[in-house]
Design a protein around this motif. Structure first.
Motif, PDB file in Angstrom:
ATOM      1  N   ARG A 168      38.729  32.333  22.867  1.00  0.00           N
ATOM      2  CA  ARG A 168      39.248  33.648  22.458  1.00  0.00           C
ATOM      3  C   ARG A 168      40.658  33.511  21.887  1.00  0.00           C
ATOM      4  O   ARG A 168      41.026  34.203  20.923  1.00  0.00           O
ATOM      5  CB  ARG A 168      39.227  34.610  23.643  1.00  0.00           C
ATOM      6  N   ALA A 169      41.459  32.618  22.475  1.00  0.00           N
ATOM      7  CA  ALA A 169      42.793  32.357  21.924  1.00  0.00           C
ATOM      8  C   ALA A 169      42.687  31.730  20.544  1.00  0.00           C
ATOM      9  O   ALA A 169      43.490  32.029  19.641  1.00  0.00           O
ATOM     10  CB  ALA A 169      43.572  31.439  22.872  1.00  0.00           C
ATOM     11  N   SER A 170      41.707  30.863  20.352  1.00  0.00           N
ATOM     12  CA  SER A 170      41.456  30.290  19.036  1.00  0.00           C
ATOM     13  C   SER A 170      41.168  31.382  18.021  1.00  0.00           C
ATOM     14  O   SER A 170      41.697  31.376  16.896  1.00  0.00           O
ATOM     15  CB  SER A 170      40.283  29.305  19.120  1.00  0.00           C
ATOM     16  N   ALA A 171      40.338  32.353  18.405  1.00  0.00           N
ATOM     17  CA  ALA A 171      40.008  33.448  17.504  1.00  0.00           C
ATOM     18  C   ALA A 171      41.243  34.293  17.177  1.00  0.00           C
ATOM     19  O   ALA A 171      41.417  34.747  16.038  1.00  0.00           O
ATOM     20  CB  ALA A 171      38.915  34.315  18.121  1.00  0.00           C
ATOM     21  N   ARG A 172      42.114  34.491  18.154  1.00  0.00           N
ATOM     22  CA  ARG A 172      43.299  35.319  17.926  1.00  0.00           C
ATOM     23  C   ARG A 172      44.337  34.636  17.051  1.00  0.00           C
ATOM     24  O   ARG A 172      45.093  35.306  16.334  1.00  0.00           O
ATOM     25  CB  ARG A 172      43.923  35.705  19.268  1.00  0.00           C
ATOM     26  N   THR A 173      44.407  33.316  17.100  1.00  0.00           N
ATOM     27  CA  THR A 173      45.430  32.589  16.340  1.00  0.00           C
ATOM     28  C   THR A 173      44.890  31.964  15.060  1.00  0.00           C
ATOM     29  O   THR A 173      45.661  31.588  14.186  1.00  0.00           O
ATOM     30  CB  THR A 173      46.036  31.461  17.187  1.00  0.00           C
ATOM     31  N   GLY A 174      43.570  31.839  14.941  1.00  0.00           N
ATOM     32  CA  GLY A 174      42.980  31.187  13.787  1.00  0.00           C
ATOM     33  C   GLY A 174      42.985  29.679  13.848  1.00  0.00           C
ATOM     34  O   GLY A 174      42.551  29.014  12.899  1.00  0.00           O
ATOM     35  N   VAL A 175      43.463  29.102  14.942  1.00  0.00           N
ATOM     36  CA  VAL A 175      43.510  27.649  15.099  1.00  0.00           C
ATOM     37  C   VAL A 175      42.208  27.196  15.737  1.00  0.00           C
ATOM     38  O   VAL A 175      41.888  27.593  16.861  1.00  0.00           O
ATOM     39  CB  VAL A 175      44.718  27.234  15.959  1.00  0.00           C
ATOM     40  N   PRO A 176      41.424  26.349  15.061  1.00  0.00           N
ATOM     41  CA  PRO A 176      40.109  25.983  15.577  1.00  0.00           C
ATOM     42  C   PRO A 176      40.178  25.182  16.871  1.00  0.00           C
ATOM     43  O   PRO A 176      41.107  24.402  17.099  1.00  0.00           O
ATOM     44  CB  PRO A 176      39.512  25.130  14.447  1.00  0.00           C
ATOM     45  N   LEU A 177      39.149  25.371  17.680  1.00  0.00           N
ATOM     46  CA  LEU A 177      38.965  24.609  18.909  1.00  0.00           C
ATOM     47  C   LEU A 177      37.933  23.519  18.665  1.00  0.00           C
ATOM     48  O   LEU A 177      36.886  23.764  18.053  1.00  0.00           O
ATOM     49  CB  LEU A 177      38.476  25.535  20.029  1.00  0.00           C
ATOM     50  N   VAL A 178      38.227  22.316  19.151  1.00  0.00           N
ATOM     51  CA  VAL A 178      37.232  21.251  19.183  1.00  0.00           C
ATOM     52  C   VAL A 178      36.621  21.277  20.583  1.00  0.00           C
ATOM     53  O   VAL A 178      37.283  20.936  21.565  1.00  0.00           O
ATOM     54  CB  VAL A 178      37.857  19.874  18.879  1.00  0.00           C
ATOM     55  N   THR A 179      35.389  21.702  20.679  1.00  0.00           N
ATOM     56  CA  THR A 179      34.741  21.901  21.971  1.00  0.00           C
ATOM     57  C   THR A 179      34.234  20.584  22.535  1.00  0.00           C
ATOM     58  O   THR A 179      33.535  19.833  21.853  1.00  0.00           O
ATOM     59  CB  THR A 179      33.570  22.885  21.829  1.00  0.00           C
ATOM     60  N   SER A 180      34.552  20.313  23.791  1.00  0.00           N
ATOM     61  CA  SER A 180      34.162  19.074  24.446  1.00  0.00           C
ATOM     62  C   SER A 180      32.728  19.130  24.962  1.00  0.00           C
ATOM     63  O   SER A 180      32.256  20.173  25.430  1.00  0.00           O
ATOM     64  CB  SER A 180      35.097  18.789  25.626  1.00  0.00           C
ATOM     65  N   SER A 181      32.036  17.986  24.898  1.00  0.00           N
ATOM     66  CA  SER A 181      30.728  17.872  25.548  1.00  0.00           C
ATOM     67  C   SER A 181      30.819  18.181  27.040  1.00  0.00           C
ATOM     68  O   SER A 181      29.855  18.651  27.641  1.00  0.00           O
ATOM     69  CB  SER A 181      30.175  16.448  25.384  1.00  0.00           C
ATOM     70  N   ALA A 182      31.997  17.900  27.625  1.00  0.00           N
ATOM     71  CA  ALA A 182      32.189  18.076  29.067  1.00  0.00           C
ATOM     72  C   ALA A 182      32.776  19.439  29.407  1.00  0.00           C
ATOM     73  O   ALA A 182      33.503  19.592  30.380  1.00  0.00           O
ATOM     74  CB  ALA A 182      33.086  16.966  29.609  1.00  0.00           C
ATOM     75  N   SER A 183      32.449  20.444  28.615  1.00  0.00           N
ATOM     76  CA  SER A 183      32.989  21.778  28.858  1.00  0.00           C
ATOM     77  C   SER A 183      32.326  22.423  30.067  1.00  0.00           C
ATOM     78  O   SER A 183      31.233  22.038  30.492  1.00  0.00           O
ATOM     79  CB  SER A 183      32.786  22.657  27.618  1.00  0.00           C
ATOM     80  N   SER A 184      32.986  23.426  30.604  1.00  0.00           N
ATOM     81  CA  SER A 184      32.474  24.152  31.769  1.00  0.00           C
ATOM     82  C   SER A 184      31.519  25.270  31.371  1.00  0.00           C
ATOM     83  O   SER A 184      30.882  25.873  32.237  1.00  0.00           O
ATOM     84  CB  SER A 184      33.635  24.748  32.568  1.00  0.00           C
ATOM     85  N   PHE A 185      31.449  25.567  30.079  1.00  0.00           N
ATOM     86  CA  PHE A 185      30.516  26.554  29.545  1.00  0.00           C
ATOM     87  C   PHE A 185      29.740  25.881  28.410  1.00  0.00           C
ATOM     88  O   PHE A 185      30.163  24.854  27.884  1.00  0.00           O
ATOM     89  CB  PHE A 185      31.249  27.798  29.036  1.00  0.00           C
ATOM     90  N   THR A 186      28.623  26.449  28.028  1.00  0.00           N
ATOM     91  CA  THR A 186      27.805  25.819  27.001  1.00  0.00           C
ATOM     92  C   THR A 186      28.464  25.932  25.628  1.00  0.00           C
ATOM     93  O   THR A 186      29.300  26.808  25.384  1.00  0.00           O
ATOM     94  CB  THR A 186      26.415  26.452  26.935  1.00  0.00           C
ATOM     95  N   PHE A 187      28.051  25.032  24.726  1.00  0.00           N
ATOM     96  CA  PHE A 187      28.541  25.093  23.349  1.00  0.00           C
ATOM     97  C   PHE A 187      28.325  26.488  22.769  1.00  0.00           C
ATOM     98  O   PHE A 187      29.179  27.014  22.048  1.00  0.00           O
ATOM     99  CB  PHE A 187      27.794  24.113  22.426  1.00  0.00           C
ATOM    100  N   GLU A 188      27.158  27.058  23.087  1.00  0.00           N
ATOM    101  CA  GLU A 188      26.787  28.348  22.513  1.00  0.00           C
ATOM    102  C   GLU A 188      27.693  29.463  23.035  1.00  0.00           C
ATOM    103  O   GLU A 188      28.122  30.338  22.259  1.00  0.00           O
ATOM    104  CB  GLU A 188      25.325  28.657  22.838  1.00  0.00           C
ATOM    105  N   GLU A 189      27.991  29.459  24.319  1.00  0.00           N
ATOM    106  CA  GLU A 189      28.874  30.484  24.888  1.00  0.00           C
ATOM    107  C   GLU A 189      30.273  30.379  24.292  1.00  0.00           C
ATOM    108  O   GLU A 189      30.912  31.404  23.986  1.00  0.00           O
ATOM    109  CB  GLU A 189      28.939  30.323  26.407  1.00  0.00           C
ATOM    110  N   ILE A 190      30.749  29.169  24.125  1.00  0.00           N
ATOM    111  CA  ILE A 190      32.088  28.959  23.567  1.00  0.00           C
ATOM    112  C   ILE A 190      32.125  29.391  22.110  1.00  0.00           C
ATOM    113  O   ILE A 190      33.098  30.021  21.644  1.00  0.00           O
ATOM    114  CB  ILE A 190      32.508  27.489  23.733  1.00  0.00           C
ATOM    115  N   ALA A 191      31.064  29.093  21.367  1.00  0.00           N
ATOM    116  CA  ALA A 191      30.996  29.502  19.967  1.00  0.00           C
ATOM    117  C   ALA A 191      31.041  31.023  19.853  1.00  0.00           C
ATOM    118  O   ALA A 191      31.744  31.572  18.991  1.00  0.00           O
ATOM    119  CB  ALA A 191      29.719  28.955  19.321  1.00  0.00           C
TER     120      ALA A 191
END
Length: 392
Positions: free
Chosen positions: A120-143
């Motif tokens: 959500r911070a990425s969306a507010r600032t426009g700075v992309p996030l590189v999502t980790s395979s080891a995230s605590s939420f799924t790729f889809e939820e983060i997207a």
């Protein structure tokens, strides 16, 4: 997100005006060392060690900082910098500034919302996030949480290629626009802060949700994770990475996806040349923030050699050690097309969730804009090695 008419540097005036007109002080320290201290005081020893710790004695972490000290910015005067642009396109991704949020796993260790807050911070600032395979939420939820802001996906290459293929397909379907492959974590480095606490969150099912919910991974299990979590975690530990992978295996990735492929963890010119020869699109000069090999070269010290070797053939990015906008400008001056910000945004996440990450990112962008202007540059593309002088 700042527009071209509102420079990122104007963030400081927001802060001054709130202080002067409304007696409102910043919610968190803007000095990164004080912010780090506040984050350390906020978190328990296990989570803090996982975020802040390095390999061995921490020499590589210190080398990352020392490498920045070997270069000084060289300001130039009386150059028209009233109108400025930090925008740049990297691997087809338009960026408001050449900055991305580095892939960091298990972000719920810092805040319950974890990667969702960061997205959500990425969306507010426009700075992309590189999502980790080891995230605590799924790729889809983060997207979904990142909205229309571009996002990249980072792969820890599993042993079973059906899982790797499934992960890549899921990332493509969720709108990730580049594939970042981490090369330096086939085995976990020797990390005393984690070892002292016996702290590895994956062993209780934190940070491996993308595996536990993946159909290719679940197909390898005798029983679903809901029925036998310990067996699922054991399979995860076996599959997490594959130290037998070689350069020749990159052909599999190229056959699997049309996304730009970026190799993260390159520190040598000869490895960078091999990357170019094997058809990837970019490399990230990185030593994993000093978390893998103690006594390794500072990442910034390796950057010029890699840029000189392949900068005309590949996009070269930089990670490991960025603490502020001046650091980012030094890396960009040495030839990086973009930089990845790591631990500082985790300190913001720990101390303020989504708002904390936004504050850290806006601070970095403001300082980068100011450093660019005060060294006499109107656009980020004008910045080159002439902006630097070597220090004793």
């Amino acid at each position: 997100m700042s527009s071209p008419e509102i420079p990122f540097a104007n963030y400081q005036y927001e802060i001054y005006l709130r202080g002067s007109m409304m007696n409102q002080r910043p919610r968190r320290p803007l000095d990164w060392q004080r912010l780090e201290e506040q984050a350390a005081a906020t978190l328990a020893r296990g989570p803090w060690g996982y975020i802040a710790g390095g390999a061995g004695r921490g020499d590589t972490m210190r080398a990352n900082q020392a490498a920045f000290d070997r270069w000084a910015l060289s300001p130039r005067m009386l150059r028209d910098v009233a109108q400025r642009s930090t925008a740049r396109t990297v691997l087809g991704t338009p960026l408001p500034a050449p900055v991305l949020l580095a892939p960091i796993g298990v972000q719920t260790l810092a805040h319950p919302d974890g990667e969702l807050a960061t997205a959500r911070a990425s969306a507010r600032t426009g700075v992309p996030l590189v999502t980790s395979s080891a995230s605590s939420f799924t790729f889809e939820e983060i997207a979904e949480a990142s909205g229309d802001t571009p996002r990249w996906y980072q792969l820890y290459w599993p042993k079973d290629r059906t899982i790797a293929t499934s992960f890549i397909r899921r990332a493509e379907a969720a709108g990730y626009s580049a594939l970042v492959v981490t090369l330096d974590t086939w085995l976990l480095g020797w990390r005393p802060m984690d070892l002292d606490e016996g702290f590895l969150p994956f062993l209780w099912g934190e940070g491996n949700v993308n595996y536990l919910q993946d159909p290719a991974f679940r197909a390898l299990l005798a029983a679903p994770p809901e029925e036998d979590m310990q067996a699922a975690i054991g399979q995860f530990a076996f599959q997490f990475s594959n130290p037998a992978v070689t350069w020749e295996d990159l052909a599999f990735l190229r056959e699997t996806t049309e996304l730009p492929i970026v190799l993260k963890g390159i520190l040598r010119a000869d490895d960078a040349r091999l990357a170019a020869e094997h058809g990837v699109d970019g490399v990230i000069v990185s030593n994993h923030g000093g978390r893998q090999v103690d006594g390794a070269i500072g990442a910034l010290a390796a950057l010029p050699e890699v840029v000189d070797a392949v900068g005309d053939r590949l996009e070269v990015l930089f990670d490991s050690g960025i603490r502020g906008g001046s650091d980012a400008l030094k890396a960009l001056a040495l030839g990086a097309r973009a930089v990845l910000l790591g631990r500082p945004y985790m300190w913001g996440l720990a101390t303020g969730g989504e708002d904390g990450v936004v504050d850290v990112v806006r601070s970095l962008l403001a300082e980068l804009d100011l450093a660019m202007a005060l060294t006499g540059h109107r656009t980020i593309d004008d910045v080159d090695r002439s902006a630097l002088v070597a220090t004793p």
